[in-house]
Design a protein around this motif. Structure first.
Motif, PDB file in Angstrom:
ATOM      1  N   VAL A  46      61.558  72.449  20.815  1.00 22.26           N
ATOM      2  CA  VAL A  46      61.667  71.300  20.073  1.00 22.26           C
ATOM      3  C   VAL A  46      62.978  70.626  19.973  1.00 22.26           C
ATOM      4  O   VAL A  46      62.985  69.246  20.114  1.00 22.26           O
ATOM      5  N   TRP A  65      56.093  69.834  25.493  1.00 21.88           N
ATOM      6  CA  TRP A  65      55.444  70.119  24.616  1.00 21.88           C
ATOM      7  C   TRP A  65      54.469  71.196  24.789  1.00 21.88           C
ATOM      8  O   TRP A  65      54.047  72.091  24.363  1.00 21.88           O
ATOM      9  N   ALA A 107      55.982  74.288  24.495  1.00 22.92           N
ATOM     10  CA  ALA A 107      56.092  74.802  22.972  1.00 22.92           C
ATOM     11  C   ALA A 107      54.732  75.359  22.659  1.00 22.92           C
ATOM     12  O   ALA A 107      54.299  76.320  22.092  1.00 22.92           O
ATOM     13  N   LEU A 157      56.943  73.252  12.247  1.00 23.78           N
ATOM     14  CA  LEU A 157      57.898  72.365  12.891  1.00 23.78           C
ATOM     15  C   LEU A 157      57.181  71.081  13.583  1.00 23.78           C
ATOM     16  O   LEU A 157      57.740  69.895  13.516  1.00 23.78           O
ATOM     17  N   LEU A 158      55.813  71.131  13.721  1.00 25.87           N
ATOM     18  CA  LEU A 158      55.084  69.885  14.030  1.00 25.87           C
ATOM     19  C   LEU A 158      55.190  69.092  12.965  1.00 25.87           C
ATOM     20  O   LEU A 158      55.172  67.907  13.074  1.00 25.87           O
ATOM     21  N   ALA A 181      58.261  67.399  12.406  1.00 22.66           N
ATOM     22  CA  ALA A 181      58.382  66.303  13.612  1.00 22.66           C
ATOM     23  C   ALA A 181      57.361  64.944  13.273  1.00 22.66           C
ATOM     24  O   ALA A 181      57.971  63.923  13.467  1.00 22.66           O
ATOM     25  N   THR A 196      56.034  62.986  19.086  1.00 26.35           N
ATOM     26  CA  THR A 196      54.867  63.304  19.092  1.00 26.35           C
ATOM     27  C   THR A 196      53.742  62.542  19.403  1.00 26.35           C
ATOM     28  O   THR A 196      52.368  62.938  19.555  1.00 26.35           O
TER      29      THR A 196
END
Length: 242
Positions: free
Chosen positions: A159, A171, A174, A195-196, A199, A208
């Motif tokens: 990230v 991504w 990830a 974390l998403l 973001a 994103t």
């Protein structure tokens, strides 16, 4: 002449942008610190008997399933591999968490590098990571802790790299890390979701808005499907088998 000057200005701007995007090479001492942590853990691995969790994982390894009431399948699968390679051995069982701890040390140095750290900063990050009590204590026992710590660190590293470079192809990595980490410990999936959310809600939300994020999420879901299938069939309401 004006056109030539404009082209020169653009060239200088491009060079300046590239310079800002450059990061220092990885300090060669970082893998050395990781190796020292691995050697220390393996040297101490046969000095104590099996922990109760390790006995549970050995028993789970003898009865492999797609998942279990209290955990996914990858840690018992590694225990099964240890049984096949080394028999009932403390050192053989603790080889995998020691490798995970060494990997976490390297990830610590790489994360410092992504934040712009030079060689000294990378070395300090590796030493700080390698001397964490949670890392050393967790990696001395073959349960899910060392794998979970490595998964969290690796997901965070990816990230950070996306934030630094804007390269949304990461991504996909990830998503793979979230899926693999969740097959060791469900908390890795929760960390990935947090974390998403950070973001999406923060200034990095532009990174994103990319189809690769959806592809990464799909990879994560595919990797945890065996666990989800098993949990759907058996539920998690029963008592722990430990």
């Amino acid at each position: 002449m004006a056109d030539t000057a404009d082209v020169a200005d653009v060239g200088r701007a491009d060079e300046a942008g590239e310079a800002r995007g450059r990061i220092a090479p990885l300090d060669r001492r970082v893998p050395a610190v990781a190796g020292a942590v691995f050697i220390l853990l393996m040297a101490l691995s046969p000095r104590y008997g099996f922990h109760i969790d390790e006995l549970y994982f050995l028993d789970s390894a003898r009865h492999l399933q797609a998942s279990y009431v209290d955990q996914p399948a990858l840690a018992p699968l590694l225990a099964r591999l240890s049984l096949s390679l080394f028999g009932v051995s403390e050192a053989g069982l603790r080889l995998w968490p020691a490798l995970a701890a060494a990997g976490t040390v390297v990830v610590g140095g790489l994360t410092a590098r992504e934040f712009g750290g030079e060689r000294r900063a990378q070395l300090l990050a590796a030493i700080a990571t390698g001397t964490m009590p949670v890392l050393l204590g967790g990696a001395h026992v073959a349960n899910t802790t060392s794998y979970e710590v490595l998964a969290w660190a690796a997901i965070a590293l990816v990230v950070v790299r996306i934030g630094r470079t804007g390269d949304t192809r990461w991504w996909l990595a990830a998503g793979a890390l979230v899926g693999i980490g969740a097959e060791f410990n469900h908390l890795a999936a929760i960390f990935g979701i947090v974390l998403l959310a950070a973001a999406l809600l923060g200034p990095a939300r532009r990174a994103t808005a990319d189809r690769r994020l959806l592809a990464g999420a799909a990879i994560a879901v595919l990797l945890v499907l065996p666990d989800l299938w098993w949990q759907a069939r058996h539920g998690t309401a029963g008592p722990c088998s430990r």
